[in-house]
Design a protein around this motif. Sequence first.
Motif, mmCIF file in Angstrom:
data_model
loop_
_atom_site.group_PDB
_atom_site.id
_atom_site.type_symbol
_atom_site.label_atom_id
_atom_site.label_comp_id
_atom_site.label_asym_id
_atom_site.label_seq_id
_atom_site.Cartn_x
_atom_site.Cartn_y
_atom_site.Cartn_z
ATOM 1 N N TYR A 118 0.852 -1.198 0.000
ATOM 2 C CA TYR A 118 0.000 0.000 0.000
ATOM 3 C C TYR A 118 0.879 1.237 0.000
ATOM 4 O O TYR A 118 1.858 1.311 0.740
ATOM 5 C CB TYR A 118 -0.901 0.054 1.239
ATOM 6 C CG TYR A 118 -1.871 -1.080 1.329
ATOM 7 C CD1 TYR A 118 -3.068 -1.053 0.612
ATOM 8 C CD2 TYR A 118 -1.606 -2.185 2.118
ATOM 9 C CE1 TYR A 118 -3.960 -2.102 0.689
ATOM 10 C CE2 TYR A 118 -2.495 -3.232 2.201
ATOM 11 C CZ TYR A 118 -3.668 -3.188 1.485
ATOM 12 O OH TYR A 118 -4.554 -4.235 1.567
ATOM 13 N N LEU A 119 0.526 2.222 -0.833
ATOM 14 C CA LEU A 119 1.198 3.517 -0.844
ATOM 15 C C LEU A 119 0.165 4.589 -0.536
ATOM 16 O O LEU A 119 -0.893 4.629 -1.171
ATOM 17 C CB LEU A 119 1.815 3.813 -2.210
ATOM 18 C CG LEU A 119 2.893 2.855 -2.719
ATOM 19 C CD1 LEU A 119 3.326 3.251 -4.128
ATOM 20 C CD2 LEU A 119 4.085 2.847 -1.790
ATOM 21 N N VAL A 120 0.455 5.441 0.436
ATOM 22 C CA VAL A 120 -0.391 6.593 0.745
ATOM 23 C C VAL A 120 0.331 7.785 0.135
ATOM 24 O O VAL A 120 1.400 8.173 0.596
ATOM 25 C CB VAL A 120 -0.567 6.773 2.267
ATOM 26 C CG1 VAL A 120 -1.429 7.983 2.557
ATOM 27 C CG2 VAL A 120 -1.155 5.516 2.890
ATOM 28 N N ILE A 121 -0.248 8.338 -0.918
ATOM 29 C CA ILE A 121 0.424 9.371 -1.704
ATOM 30 C C ILE A 121 -0.341 10.678 -1.587
ATOM 31 O O ILE A 121 -1.546 10.726 -1.803
ATOM 32 C CB ILE A 121 0.518 8.937 -3.185
ATOM 33 C CG1 ILE A 121 1.270 7.611 -3.283
ATOM 34 C CG2 ILE A 121 1.194 10.001 -4.019
ATOM 35 C CD1 ILE A 121 1.301 7.021 -4.661
ATOM 36 N N GLY A 122 0.392 11.756 -1.271
ATOM 37 C CA GLY A 122 -0.208 13.078 -1.130
ATOM 38 C C GLY A 122 -0.552 13.697 -2.465
ATOM 39 O O GLY A 122 -0.101 13.244 -3.523
ATOM 40 N N PRO A 123 -1.360 14.762 -2.435
ATOM 41 C CA PRO A 123 -1.840 15.388 -3.673
ATOM 42 C C PRO A 123 -0.726 15.918 -4.576
ATOM 43 O O PRO A 123 -0.830 15.834 -5.797
ATOM 44 C CB PRO A 123 -2.736 16.530 -3.198
ATOM 45 C CG PRO A 123 -2.699 16.534 -1.723
ATOM 46 C CD PRO A 123 -1.903 15.377 -1.256
ATOM 47 N N GLN A 124 0.358 16.448 -4.002
ATOM 48 C CA GLN A 124 1.445 16.970 -4.823
ATOM 49 C C GLN A 124 2.089 15.861 -5.654
ATOM 50 O O GLN A 124 2.358 16.032 -6.842
ATOM 51 C CB GLN A 124 2.494 17.610 -3.909
ATOM 52 C CG GLN A 124 3.030 18.899 -4.417
ATOM 53 C CD GLN A 124 3.959 19.539 -3.391
ATOM 54 O OE1 GLN A 124 4.198 19.014 -2.311
ATOM 55 N NE2 GLN A 124 4.484 20.683 -3.749
ATOM 56 N N VAL A 125 2.316 14.717 -5.038
ATOM 57 C CA VAL A 125 2.936 13.589 -5.742
ATOM 58 C C VAL A 125 1.946 12.995 -6.740
ATOM 59 O O VAL A 125 2.319 12.635 -7.861
ATOM 60 C CB VAL A 125 3.452 12.523 -4.747
ATOM 61 C CG1 VAL A 125 3.985 11.298 -5.468
ATOM 62 C CG2 VAL A 125 4.527 13.117 -3.838
ATOM 63 N N ILE A 126 0.681 12.910 -6.363
ATOM 64 C CA ILE A 126 -0.335 12.397 -7.295
ATOM 65 C C ILE A 126 -0.387 13.270 -8.540
ATOM 66 O O ILE A 126 -0.432 12.758 -9.665
ATOM 67 C CB ILE A 126 -1.723 12.313 -6.619
ATOM 68 C CG1 ILE A 126 -1.730 11.154 -5.633
ATOM 69 C CG2 ILE A 126 -2.834 12.162 -7.659
ATOM 70 C CD1 ILE A 126 -3.003 11.023 -4.827
ATOM 71 N N ASN A 127 -0.352 14.590 -8.367
ATOM 72 C CA ASN A 127 -0.385 15.497 -9.528
ATOM 73 C C ASN A 127 0.859 15.318 -10.393
ATOM 74 O O ASN A 127 0.767 15.363 -11.617
ATOM 75 C CB ASN A 127 -0.539 16.943 -9.074
ATOM 76 C CG ASN A 127 -1.934 17.223 -8.574
ATOM 77 O OD1 ASN A 127 -2.899 16.571 -8.968
ATOM 78 N ND2 ASN A 127 -2.059 18.185 -7.681
ATOM 79 N N ALA A 128 2.017 15.114 -9.772
ATOM 80 C CA ALA A 128 3.243 14.879 -10.542
ATOM 81 C C ALA A 128 3.147 13.573 -11.323
ATOM 82 O O ALA A 128 3.552 13.509 -12.485
ATOM 83 C CB ALA A 128 4.453 14.860 -9.609
#
Length: 114
Positions: free
Chosen positions: A47-57
């Motif tokens: 499982y990876l919990v990814i923040g919005p900045q990384v998701i947008n990248a």
Amino acid sequence: GAPLENPGLPLVRSIYNYCHQKGAKTKIIVSGMRTKNEAISLAGCDYLVIGPQVINALKSSVTLEGYNDGLRASEGRFESFGPSLTPENAAASTIEELKVTEENFNDKIGMMGR
């Protein structure tokens, strides 16, 4: 010089490989990734919990289908890769046996533990 690797990345790889090699039912959950490359380097983790900045990248990255802006895909440069963390890679990995002491723990975890 080259940027330093986040000390959490090799720690996650070691934990993932150990748990999968030993047949543990533990699932590895990773959060706190700061960059797209950190998220990609942990592809395959349970499982990876990814923040919005990384998701947008990640969302704005070129894929095998080309750059996708949500409306159309166009040709672009891309890198082909698969997950680096897999049960097969874990089985083939070498696990470093380490006597757990406070000093060894702090050495391996680095600034994350402070």
